[in-house]
Design an enzyme around this catalytic site. Structure first.
Site, mmCIF file in Angstrom:
data_model
loop_
_atom_site.group_PDB
_atom_site.id
_atom_site.type_symbol
_atom_site.label_atom_id
_atom_site.label_comp_id
_atom_site.label_asym_id
_atom_site.label_seq_id
_atom_site.Cartn_x
_atom_site.Cartn_y
_atom_site.Cartn_z
ATOM 1 N N PHE A 125 0.853 -1.189 0.000
ATOM 2 C CA PHE A 125 0.000 0.000 0.000
ATOM 3 C C PHE A 125 0.897 1.250 0.000
ATOM 4 O O PHE A 125 1.886 1.306 0.736
ATOM 5 C CB PHE A 125 -0.936 0.002 1.209
ATOM 6 C CG PHE A 125 -1.935 1.117 1.135
ATOM 7 C CD1 PHE A 125 -3.018 1.040 0.272
ATOM 8 C CD2 PHE A 125 -1.762 2.273 1.872
ATOM 9 C CE1 PHE A 125 -3.926 2.089 0.167
ATOM 10 C CE2 PHE A 125 -2.668 3.332 1.764
ATOM 11 C CZ PHE A 125 -3.746 3.233 0.907
ATOM 12 N N ASP A 195 0.870 -4.486 8.681
ATOM 13 C CA ASP A 195 -0.253 -3.577 8.448
ATOM 14 C C ASP A 195 -1.505 -4.440 8.321
ATOM 15 O O ASP A 195 -1.630 -5.242 7.384
ATOM 16 C CB ASP A 195 -0.002 -2.761 7.169
ATOM 17 C CG ASP A 195 -1.094 -1.716 6.929
ATOM 18 O OD1 ASP A 195 -2.218 -1.889 7.436
ATOM 19 O OD2 ASP A 195 -0.818 -0.739 6.199
ATOM 20 N N TYR A 220 -11.645 2.207 9.980
ATOM 21 C CA TYR A 220 -12.791 2.603 9.154
ATOM 22 C C TYR A 220 -13.191 1.597 8.085
ATOM 23 O O TYR A 220 -14.075 1.879 7.287
ATOM 24 C CB TYR A 220 -12.551 3.977 8.512
ATOM 25 C CG TYR A 220 -11.214 4.150 7.798
ATOM 26 C CD1 TYR A 220 -10.988 3.584 6.568
ATOM 27 C CD2 TYR A 220 -10.203 4.899 8.372
ATOM 28 C CE1 TYR A 220 -9.778 3.748 5.916
ATOM 29 C CE2 TYR A 220 -8.987 5.073 7.744
ATOM 30 C CZ TYR A 220 -8.775 4.489 6.510
ATOM 31 O OH TYR A 220 -7.575 4.650 5.895
ATOM 32 N N LYS A 221 -12.547 0.423 8.072
ATOM 33 C CA LYS A 221 -12.950 -0.574 7.064
ATOM 34 C C LYS A 221 -13.901 -1.580 7.717
ATOM 35 O O LYS A 221 -15.068 -1.272 7.923
ATOM 36 C CB LYS A 221 -11.708 -1.231 6.473
ATOM 37 C CG LYS A 221 -10.771 -0.241 5.764
ATOM 38 C CD LYS A 221 -9.573 -0.968 5.180
ATOM 39 C CE LYS A 221 -8.496 -0.010 4.686
ATOM 40 N NZ LYS A 221 -8.886 0.694 3.460
ATOM 41 N N ARG A 369 -12.452 -3.549 -7.648
ATOM 42 C CA ARG A 369 -12.318 -4.182 -6.332
ATOM 43 C C ARG A 369 -13.696 -4.270 -5.671
ATOM 44 O O ARG A 369 -14.444 -3.293 -5.653
ATOM 45 C CB ARG A 369 -11.371 -3.322 -5.495
ATOM 46 C CG ARG A 369 -10.745 -4.006 -4.325
ATOM 47 C CD ARG A 369 -9.653 -3.149 -3.735
ATOM 48 N NE ARG A 369 -10.168 -1.897 -3.190
ATOM 49 C CZ ARG A 369 -9.622 -1.243 -2.166
ATOM 50 N NH1 ARG A 369 -8.543 -1.716 -1.584
ATOM 51 N NH2 ARG A 369 -10.133 -0.119 -1.729
HETATM 52 C C1 LIG Z 1 -2.975 -1.364 3.762
HETATM 53 C C2 LIG Z 1 -3.355 0.038 4.105
HETATM 54 N N1 LIG Z 1 -2.603 0.756 4.942
HETATM 55 C C3 LIG Z 1 -2.928 2.036 5.274
HETATM 56 C C4 LIG Z 1 -4.056 2.625 4.745
HETATM 57 C C5 LIG Z 1 -4.449 4.029 5.039
HETATM 58 O O1 LIG Z 1 -3.744 4.656 6.024
HETATM 59 P P1 LIG Z 1 -4.371 6.011 6.625
HETATM 60 O O2 LIG Z 1 -5.597 5.606 7.389
HETATM 61 O O3 LIG Z 1 -3.283 6.576 7.449
HETATM 62 O O4 LIG Z 1 -4.765 6.866 5.482
HETATM 63 C C6 LIG Z 1 -4.876 1.897 3.872
HETATM 64 C C7 LIG Z 1 -6.074 2.546 3.302
HETATM 65 O O5 LIG Z 1 -6.798 2.025 2.532
HETATM 66 C C8 LIG Z 1 -4.508 0.588 3.538
HETATM 67 O O6 LIG Z 1 -5.248 -0.120 2.688
#
Ligand SMILES: Cc1ncc(COP(=O)(O)O)c(C=O)c1O
Length: 410
Positions: A125, A195, A220-221, A369
């Site tokens: 990501f 992550d 938030y997911k 997706r």
């Molecule tokens: C794997 C991953 N890491 C990090 C993030 C986003 O990080 P942040 O909440 O700091 O924008 C996402 C967002 O979709 C993600 O898919």
């Protein structure tokens, strides 16, 4: 071959079906983007309104104590610990995923003096790669090394300080074997930082069993905490006394309300706090986490795999020859809770789907997706989504200038 009657029987037998009513979802939409932004739990508006009107409006500053605002990072962290298979004192809610990544990455490098490599994969990501690059620019001699996922284990060597990987890949949904990679990192004296943004609430996680060192993830997911919800971080208990946060804000101090001039790292995971917690976001996140914790997790993960497998099966049957190529692992135990298909005109195809009420998203250069959140998606939703996808592709209705015009968020 699965037909509509079978799909309806699957819904009738679904032990999680009642959870759909616990969310406020727009009529007429099939929401397949919970892997980007989870849906709104029915209880969230009232909880946020109460936090604003009563706790803030009436309680004012006293609510830091009386409503335990000050304890929110640890309290909600302990709940997320149950979701990810960690001990309650190993998880905190704070900041964003990106900021937590920065904190833990710098801490990990500090804990491995003499080692200079952050090992990750190309196509991770973007924020993971960008934060790693930023850390390398900040710290003398630190390098970011990217190797293809199949070669990660072989690439771990005595220079590796930390292996940084996203457990469920944001685009393909492909899942890493957390325990095996963590073991390989440890065998070479390195740490592993995961992550979990696309994993938390979506796939079985047992960080304790995996002997995980460090992890971060977003709220938030699949936790349905709302847009820009606070994120979480995990630091294994065995590392908490030695790891140091580079963002030495007052909330991570051993005694913030002593107001001393000199920083002293707080006890345990608390040292990874930085500033004042965002209470309105915390309130919404807590509702989402509480709701998730009500569900039977075995049923949840089984349904997630079944929804994704059904989608793949139906797309391959009913959309054959229409330009789609599976861009996710075919095996259910090798993926998270979303499925991607590549299509040369993926962007306008997704816009046409959205216009027909099938909400997925597009990831450049060519990926459609589709996320399947088992708490609010049913099997017939999958069926209907595939029928609409087939119609959009077959009719060519996606091929208009309006659908090709790119929005800021895709
Ligand atoms: C794997 C991953 N890491 C990090 C993030 C986003 O990080 P942040 O909440 O700091 O924008 C996402 C967002 O979709 C993600 O898919």
């Amino acid at each position: 071959m699965t037909d509509l009657d079978t799909v309806r029987q699957m819904d009738a037998a679904d032990p999680l079906a009642a959870f759909r009513q616990r969310f406020l979802l727009p009529e007429g939409q099939i929401y397949l983007d919970g892997n980007s932004l989870g849906a709104l739990p029915r209880d969230t508006p009232a909880r946020v309104a109460d936090t604003v009107a009563r706790e803030w409006g009436e309680g004012l500053v006293g609510s830091w104590n009386s409503a335990d605002w000050i304890g929110a990072p640890q309290r909600i962290g302990a709940k997320i610990a149950r979701v990810i298979g960690a001990a309650p004192q190993e998880v905190l809610v704070a900041d964003s995923t990106s900021v937590n990544l920065f904190k833990l990455l710098v801490a990990a490098i500090g804990a491995r003096p003499g080692r200079h490599v952050i090992l990750t994969e190309p196509g991770n990501f973007p924020t993971d790669l960008y934060i790693a690059q930023g850390v390398a620019a900040l710290l003398p001699r630190v390098d970011v090394r990217t190797v293809p996922r199949a070669d990660i284990v072989a690439a771990i060597d005595p220079d590796t300080a930390v292996v940084l990987l996203t457990h469920v890949h944001y685009k393909s949904g492909a899942l890493f074997d957390m325990a095996a990679i963590t073991r390989a990192a440890h065998d070479h004296g390195a740490l592993a930082l995961w992550d979990l943004s696309h994993s938390v609430g979506a796939v079985e996680l047992d960080l304790t069993a995996a002997n995980a060192d460090l992890a971060i993830g977003c709220g938030y997911k699949y936790l349905n905490g709302g847009p820009g919800a606070p994120a979480f971080l995990y630091v294994a208990a065995r590392h908490q006394a030695t790891l140091r946060s580079p963002l030495t804000g007052w909330m991570g101090h051993a005694a913030p309300f002593d107001f001393g001039d000199d920083y002293a790292a707080g006890a345990g995971v608390n040292r990874f706090l930085c500033g004042t917690p965002p209470i309105l976001g915390m309130a919404a996140l807590e509702v989402g986490v509480d709701l998730w914790l009500e569900a039977d997790r075995a049923a949840l993960f089984q349904k997630s795999r079944a929804l994704c497998s059904l989608f793949i099966e139906l797309v391959e049957q009913r959309c054959a020859g229409l330009g789609l190529t599976l861009a996710s692992p075919a095996a259910a135990d090798a993926r998270g809770s979303h499925v991607s298909f590549a299509h040369a005109d993926g962007y306008p195809v997704m816009q046409a789907l959205i216009a027909r009420g099938v909400i997925g998203d597009f990831r450049a250069p060519d990926v459609l997706r589709f996320g399947f959140t088992p708490l609010y998606i049913g099997y017939e939703d999958v069926w209907r989504a595939v029928e609409i996808l087939r119609d959009v592709l077959d009719s060519g209705s996606w091929d208009t200038p309006a659908f090709r015009a790119r929005a800021a968020v895709t």
